[in-house]
Design a protein around this motif. Structure first.
Motif, PDB file in Angstrom:
ATOM      1  N   LYS A  82       0.832  -1.208   0.000  1.00  0.00           N
ATOM      2  CA  LYS A  82       0.000   0.000   0.000  1.00  0.00           C
ATOM      3  C   LYS A  82       0.864   1.255   0.000  1.00  0.00           C
ATOM      4  O   LYS A  82       0.553   2.236  -0.688  1.00  0.00           O
ATOM      5  CB  LYS A  82      -0.934   0.002   1.207  1.00  0.00           C
ATOM      6  N   ALA A  83       1.961   1.222   0.759  1.00  0.00           N
ATOM      7  CA  ALA A  83       2.861   2.380   0.820  1.00  0.00           C
ATOM      8  C   ALA A  83       3.533   2.604  -0.526  1.00  0.00           C
ATOM      9  O   ALA A  83       3.635   3.740  -1.009  1.00  0.00           O
ATOM     10  CB  ALA A  83       3.908   2.166   1.914  1.00  0.00           C
ATOM     11  N   HIS A  84       3.977   1.501  -1.148  1.00  0.00           N
ATOM     12  CA  HIS A  84       4.605   1.619  -2.469  1.00  0.00           C
ATOM     13  C   HIS A  84       3.593   2.115  -3.500  1.00  0.00           C
ATOM     14  O   HIS A  84       3.912   2.960  -4.353  1.00  0.00           O
ATOM     15  CB  HIS A  84       5.162   0.268  -2.916  1.00  0.00           C
ATOM     16  N   ARG A  85       2.375   1.602  -3.407  1.00  0.00           N
ATOM     17  CA  ARG A  85       1.338   1.996  -4.345  1.00  0.00           C
ATOM     18  C   ARG A  85       1.024   3.486  -4.212  1.00  0.00           C
ATOM     19  O   ARG A  85       0.868   4.190  -5.223  1.00  0.00           O
ATOM     20  CB  ARG A  85       0.081   1.164  -4.100  1.00  0.00           C
ATOM     21  N   SER A  86       0.962   3.960  -2.988  1.00  0.00           N
ATOM     22  CA  SER A  86       0.714   5.379  -2.748  1.00  0.00           C
ATOM     23  C   SER A  86       1.838   6.234  -3.314  1.00  0.00           C
ATOM     24  O   SER A  86       1.601   7.287  -3.905  1.00  0.00           O
ATOM     25  CB  SER A  86       0.567   5.628  -1.244  1.00  0.00           C
ATOM     26  N   SER A  87       3.076   5.759  -3.147  1.00  0.00           N
ATOM     27  CA  SER A  87       4.231   6.488  -3.666  1.00  0.00           C
ATOM     28  C   SER A  87       4.206   6.522  -5.196  1.00  0.00           C
ATOM     29  O   SER A  87       4.536   7.545  -5.807  1.00  0.00           O
ATOM     30  CB  SER A  87       5.527   5.839  -3.178  1.00  0.00           C
ATOM     31  N   VAL A  88       3.805   5.400  -5.794  1.00  0.00           N
ATOM     32  CA  VAL A  88       3.700   5.336  -7.253  1.00  0.00           C
ATOM     33  C   VAL A  88       2.689   6.361  -7.758  1.00  0.00           C
ATOM     34  O   VAL A  88       2.941   7.103  -8.713  1.00  0.00           O
ATOM     35  CB  VAL A  88       3.282   3.921  -7.712  1.00  0.00           C
ATOM     36  N   MET A  89       1.529   6.414  -7.105  1.00  0.00           N
ATOM     37  CA  MET A  89       0.490   7.346  -7.526  1.00  0.00           C
ATOM     38  C   MET A  89       0.971   8.790  -7.405  1.00  0.00           C
ATOM     39  O   MET A  89       0.704   9.626  -8.271  1.00  0.00           O
ATOM     40  CB  MET A  89      -0.765   7.146  -6.674  1.00  0.00           C
ATOM     41  N   GLU A  90       1.711   9.069  -6.346  1.00  0.00           N
ATOM     42  CA  GLU A  90       2.210  10.429  -6.123  1.00  0.00           C
ATOM     43  C   GLU A  90       3.265  10.796  -7.166  1.00  0.00           C
ATOM     44  O   GLU A  90       3.218  11.879  -7.761  1.00  0.00           O
ATOM     45  CB  GLU A  90       2.807  10.542  -4.719  1.00  0.00           C
ATOM     46  N   LYS A  91       4.234   9.898  -7.388  1.00  0.00           N
ATOM     47  CA  LYS A  91       5.307  10.195  -8.344  1.00  0.00           C
ATOM     48  C   LYS A  91       4.792  10.278  -9.772  1.00  0.00           C
ATOM     49  O   LYS A  91       5.294  11.074 -10.575  1.00  0.00           O
ATOM     50  CB  LYS A  91       6.409   9.133  -8.245  1.00  0.00           C
ATOM     51  N   MET A  92       3.798   9.468 -10.113  1.00  0.00           N
ATOM     52  CA  MET A  92       3.244   9.492 -11.458  1.00  0.00           C
ATOM     53  C   MET A  92       2.195  10.591 -11.623  1.00  0.00           C
ATOM     54  O   MET A  92       1.686  10.816 -12.709  1.00  0.00           O
ATOM     55  CB  MET A  92       2.630   8.140 -11.816  1.00  0.00           C
ATOM     56  N   GLN A  93       1.871  11.266 -10.504  1.00  0.00           N
ATOM     57  CA  GLN A  93       0.950  12.407 -10.505  1.00  0.00           C
ATOM     58  C   GLN A  93      -0.432  12.032 -11.039  1.00  0.00           C
ATOM     59  O   GLN A  93      -0.992  12.701 -11.912  1.00  0.00           O
ATOM     60  CB  GLN A  93       1.544  13.570 -11.301  1.00  0.00           C
ATOM     61  N   VAL A  94      -0.957  10.926 -10.498  1.00  0.00           N
ATOM     62  CA  VAL A  94      -2.302  10.486 -10.860  1.00  0.00           C
ATOM     63  C   VAL A  94      -3.110  10.292  -9.585  1.00  0.00           C
ATOM     64  O   VAL A  94      -2.561  10.100  -8.499  1.00  0.00           O
ATOM     65  CB  VAL A  94      -2.279   9.172 -11.667  1.00  0.00           C
ATOM     66  N   SER A  95      -4.426  10.334  -9.723  1.00  0.00           N
ATOM     67  CA  SER A  95      -5.299  10.187  -8.554  1.00  0.00           C
ATOM     68  C   SER A  95      -6.216   8.979  -8.650  1.00  0.00           C
ATOM     69  O   SER A  95      -7.016   8.744  -7.748  1.00  0.00           O
ATOM     70  CB  SER A  95      -6.146  11.458  -8.376  1.00  0.00           C
ATOM     71  N   SER A  96      -6.101   8.216  -9.729  1.00  0.00           N
ATOM     72  CA  SER A  96      -6.967   7.045  -9.890  1.00  0.00           C
ATOM     73  C   SER A  96      -6.239   5.951 -10.650  1.00  0.00           C
ATOM     74  O   SER A  96      -5.274   6.209 -11.375  1.00  0.00           O
ATOM     75  CB  SER A  96      -8.251   7.420 -10.645  1.00  0.00           C
ATOM     76  N   LEU A  97      -6.747   4.725 -10.492  1.00  0.00           N
ATOM     77  CA  LEU A  97      -6.182   3.593 -11.211  1.00  0.00           C
ATOM     78  C   LEU A  97      -6.369   3.769 -12.714  1.00  0.00           C
ATOM     79  O   LEU A  97      -5.485   3.422 -13.507  1.00  0.00           O
ATOM     80  CB  LEU A  97      -6.843   2.297 -10.748  1.00  0.00           C
ATOM     81  N   ALA A  98      -7.494   4.344 -13.114  1.00  0.00           N
ATOM     82  CA  ALA A  98      -7.758   4.554 -14.544  1.00  0.00           C
ATOM     83  C   ALA A  98      -6.687   5.451 -15.170  1.00  0.00           C
ATOM     84  O   ALA A  98      -6.216   5.184 -16.283  1.00  0.00           O
ATOM     85  CB  ALA A  98      -9.133   5.176 -14.736  1.00  0.00           C
TER      86      ALA A  98
END
Length: 221
Positions: free
Chosen positions: A177-193
């Protein structure tokens, strides 16, 4: 106040009267203009990456306009090309357009037709520039991921649940979950889509090795 420089039009034509006429006309229309009497003179000039297009004569001493186009394509040039010729034919125009020319005009060309072609080319160039900038930005974000974050990204966009990713990577679900949150932040996205869309743009959904894929992406930058 907009301080942006106006687009530049490169005119490559061995006819000095054509060059002079184009210079006067396009300067009066608020374009910057640079003229060249041959492809050799054109190649001797260094160019900035800026909004521009090329008005290119087909029949010239030395390299023809079509050969100039081939050379520019081999250099991965993105500058739009508008061909000008007094001796055009269908096969020649088809060849030019298939190779990426923006337009193919017959001399003498009407002012309105010329300006329409130039403005269309510049508009398409502006759109292409925005897409290239976005692509580079996405690649930069992707390259910022750690190897573990990269692995998580590849599994997430393939529809894996956190518990499935944790099992596959030998981590706890909390760590995933922590890695996933970091991925979303670094990729600058707010959703899986959004993340899946970026993965599609990067062409990584069908790649088995995330590490080798990232290395190949870096080599193309």
């Amino acid at each position: 106040m907009n301080n942006a420089m106006p687009p530049i039009v490169y005119v490559i034509d061995d006819d000095s009267s054509i060059r002079s006429g184009m210079n006067l006309l396009l300067t009066a229309c608020d374009f910057r203009v640079r003229t060249f009497g041959s492809a050799t003179h054109f190649y001797q000039t260094e160019f900035k990456d800026e909004p521009s297009c090329i008005l290119l004569d087909v029949n010239m001493p030395g390299l023809s306009g079509l050969e100039v186009q081939e050379n520019l394509n081999s250099r991965n040039s993105h500058i739009p090309i508008i061909f000008l010729t007094a001796y055009g034919n269908i096969s020649m125009s088809v060849r030019a357009i298939k190779a990426g020319a923006d337009n193919f005009l017959i001399k003498p060309v009407q002012k309105e037709d010329l300006l329409f072609a130039i403005n269309n080319a510049l508009e398409r160039d502006a759109t292409a520039r925005k897409l290239r900038a976005l692509s580079e930005d996405i690649r930069f974000r992707y390259a910022s991921l750690s190897e573990r974050e990269l692995e998580v990204l590849h599994l997430v966009v393939r529809g894996k649940l956190n518990k499935e990713i944790a099992y596959e990577l030998g981590n706890s679900e909390r760590t995933v979950k922590a890695h996933r949150s970091s991925v979303m932040e670094k990729m600058q996205v707010s959703s899986l889509a959004e993340l899946v869309l970026i993965a599609t743009q990067l062409k990584i959904l069908d790649v088995d090795s995330p590490i080798s894929n990232r290395l190949s992406l870096k080599k193309t930058n």
